[in-house]
Design an enzyme around this catalytic site. Structure first.
Site, PDB file in Angstrom:
ATOM      1  N   HIS A  79       6.629  -7.757  -2.730  1.00 54.09           N
ATOM      2  CA  HIS A  79       6.696  -6.841  -1.347  1.00 54.09           C
ATOM      3  C   HIS A  79       7.784  -6.780  -0.633  1.00 54.09           C
ATOM      4  CE1 HIS A  79       2.958  -4.818  -2.613  1.00 54.09           C
ATOM      5  NE2 HIS A  79       2.347  -5.933  -1.985  1.00 54.09           N
ATOM      6  N   THR A 113       1.737   0.528  -4.964  1.00 52.94           N
ATOM      7  CA  THR A 113       3.009  -0.590  -5.807  1.00 52.94           C
ATOM      8  C   THR A 113       1.565  -0.122  -7.518  1.00 52.94           C
ATOM      9  OG1 THR A 113       2.542  -1.705  -3.960  1.00 52.94           O
ATOM     10  CG2 THR A 113       3.315  -3.046  -6.131  1.00 52.94           C
ATOM     11  N   SER A 171      -3.226   3.236   5.258  1.00 50.61           N
ATOM     12  CA  SER A 171      -4.117   2.211   3.922  1.00 50.61           C
ATOM     13  C   SER A 171      -3.749   1.279   4.388  1.00 50.61           C
ATOM     14  CB  SER A 171      -2.765   2.985   2.437  1.00 50.61           C
ATOM     15  OG  SER A 171      -3.312   2.487   1.693  1.00 50.61           O
ATOM     16  N   GLY A 179      -6.280   7.528  -1.424  1.00 46.49           N
ATOM     17  CA  GLY A 179      -4.422   7.614  -2.626  1.00 46.49           C
ATOM     18  C   GLY A 179      -4.444   9.414  -2.442  1.00 46.49           C
ATOM     19  N   TYR A 234       6.884   8.164  -2.976  1.00 47.57           N
ATOM     20  CA  TYR A 234       4.712   7.995  -2.730  1.00 47.57           C
ATOM     21  C   TYR A 234       4.518   9.712  -2.696  1.00 47.57           C
ATOM     22  CZ  TYR A 234      -0.156   7.523  -2.169  1.00 47.57           C
ATOM     23  OH  TYR A 234      -1.324   7.629  -3.012  1.00 47.57           O
ATOM     24  N   THR A 250      -2.934   7.614 -15.944  1.00 45.91           N
ATOM     25  CA  THR A 250      -2.904   6.960 -13.854  1.00 45.91           C
ATOM     26  C   THR A 250      -2.944   7.931 -12.654  1.00 45.91           C
ATOM     27  OG1 THR A 250      -0.603   8.080 -14.227  1.00 45.91           O
ATOM     28  CG2 THR A 250      -0.649   5.650 -14.561  1.00 45.91           C
ATOM     29  N   MET A 280      -8.562   0.803  -4.063  1.00 43.05           N
ATOM     30  CA  MET A 280      -7.986   1.766  -4.050  1.00 43.05           C
ATOM     31  C   MET A 280      -9.284   3.216  -3.516  1.00 43.05           C
ATOM     32  SD  MET A 280      -7.232   2.041  -7.794  1.00 43.05           S
ATOM     33  CE  MET A 280      -5.356   1.550  -8.433  1.00 43.05           C
ATOM     34  N   LYS A 326       6.396  -7.480  -9.942  1.00 45.44           N
ATOM     35  CA  LYS A 326       5.629  -7.279  -8.039  1.00 45.44           C
ATOM     36  C   LYS A 326       6.524  -7.345  -7.135  1.00 45.44           C
ATOM     37  CE  LYS A 326       2.091  -7.081  -5.693  1.00 45.44           C
ATOM     38  NZ  LYS A 326       0.412  -6.361  -5.586  1.00 45.44           N
ATOM     39  N   LYS A 337       0.902  -0.994   0.137  1.00 48.91           N
ATOM     40  CA  LYS A 337       0.193  -0.296   0.093  1.00 48.91           C
ATOM     41  C   LYS A 337       0.747   1.622   0.066  1.00 48.91           C
ATOM     42  CE  LYS A 337      -3.894  -0.155  -0.174  1.00 48.91           C
ATOM     43  NZ  LYS A 337      -4.725  -0.334  -1.757  1.00 48.91           N
TER      44      LYS A 337
END
Length: 309
Positions: free
Chosen positions: A122, A64, A152, A273, A207, A241, A270, A120, A61
């Site tokens: 984590h 990604t 998140s 954000g 981020y 995006t 989602m 991907k 979170k």
């Protein structure tokens, strides 16, 4: 990915729903991972990437899916239709993902994707299979400030029926601080990739920077990948995006995952954000306690996080 393969994947998820449960965490080299991952660790560790593979690594979170979509669009010259060919989790599978049969594992999915692949993970730095470093694969790491990442992740754990039950908010904060959540300590995670970023040629993104100036960060990713696309394509990628567009995109918002796995009525995958949403969750006392512990755990590491922009 063909429509037939997408259908079979969806059917596999539906069939596996009968065995969905909140899987316990088992430590792997001191890092708590879901039992399905821990029980298949040897095959994950043995994975040999191709030198052309790109690894996108984050603590859960932390942006990604956003980064996966940006990279996929860059590789397809901003072609929106190409990035709607399949859900994000099929276009760029999670390396360590394992699920009850007949859902294919991340390793299975990777065998059926043409090179170069977007992968991907984590996993913290020390658990990334050594083949990525030996083959000098490009790696993009995205870090999110601890308080927003905690919030998140909390809401994600509430709606994700694979993850252990998060319990009440006030009890979740100390679990995060102690690194007792899936994929372990946020502090160790962000520091691990940070200290290795130059030696391993890791593109380390924040981020908050992506939210503040998405175009600048998309261009950074483009240059890192040795790509060159037009200004018009960059603008289209930034638009496609945006949080609003991704939240409405069924190929990116994980609504294709059925309710027994992801219960979007509890919290959408989602959710907001935003930067600074932590202020809607932490009490002043909780924030003070967290900040004091944060200073202790991040002492000596110059990581420029921002909790507001």
């Amino acid at each position: 990915m063909s429509e037939e393969k997408q259908l079979s994947y969806s059917e596999a998820i539906q069939r596996a729903c009968a065995s969905i449960t909140r899987f316990p965490l088992i430590p792997v080299r001191g890092v708590p991972l879901m039992s399905l991952i821990a029980n298949n660790w040897d095959s994950i560790w043995a994975f040999r990437p191709d030198p052309s593979d790109l690894l996108i690594a984050t603590y859960p979170k932390a942006g990604t899916t956003w980064t996966q979509e940006i990279v996929d669009l860059l590789l397809h010259n901003g072609g929106a239709e190409a990035c709607k060919r399949a859900p994000t989790s099929l276009r760029s599978p999670c390396l360590e993902f394992f699920s009850p049969p007949p859902i294919p594992s991340g390793l299975d999915l990777l065998q059926n994707i043409d090179l170069p692949r977007i992968i991907k993970t984590h996993l913290p730095f020390q658990l990334v299979p050594p083949g990525f470093w030996e083959n000098k694969c490009k790696v993009i790491y995205v870090a999110r400030n601890a308080k927003d990442n905690l919030v998140s992740n909390y809401h994600f754990d509430r709606m994700n029926m694979y993850q252990p039950e998060p319990g009440p908010w006030e009890g979740y904060i100390p679990k995060f601080m102690r690194g007792e959540l899936a994929w372990g300590s946020w502090y160790d995670h962000v520091k691990g990739y940070w200290v290795e970023r130059e030696k391993k040629n890791i593109l380390y993104l924040f981020y908050e920077d992506m939210k503040e100036n998405p175009r600048r960060e998309v261009e950074r990713i483009m240059r890192y990948l040795d790509l060159s696309v037009s200004d018009e394509v960059i603008s289209r990628i930034v638009e496609l995006t945006s949080f609003k567009n991704m939240k409405e995109n069924p190929m990116a918002n994980y609504t294709f995952v059925p309710v027994p796995v992801f219960d979007h009525s509890i919290s959408p995958f989602m959710r907001k954000g935003e930067v600074g949403d932590w202020r809607n969750h932490f009490t002043p006392e909780q924030s003070k306690m967290f900040d004091e512990d944060y200073e202790r755990q991040m002492k000596g590491v110059n990581l420029p996080f921002r909790t507001l922009i």
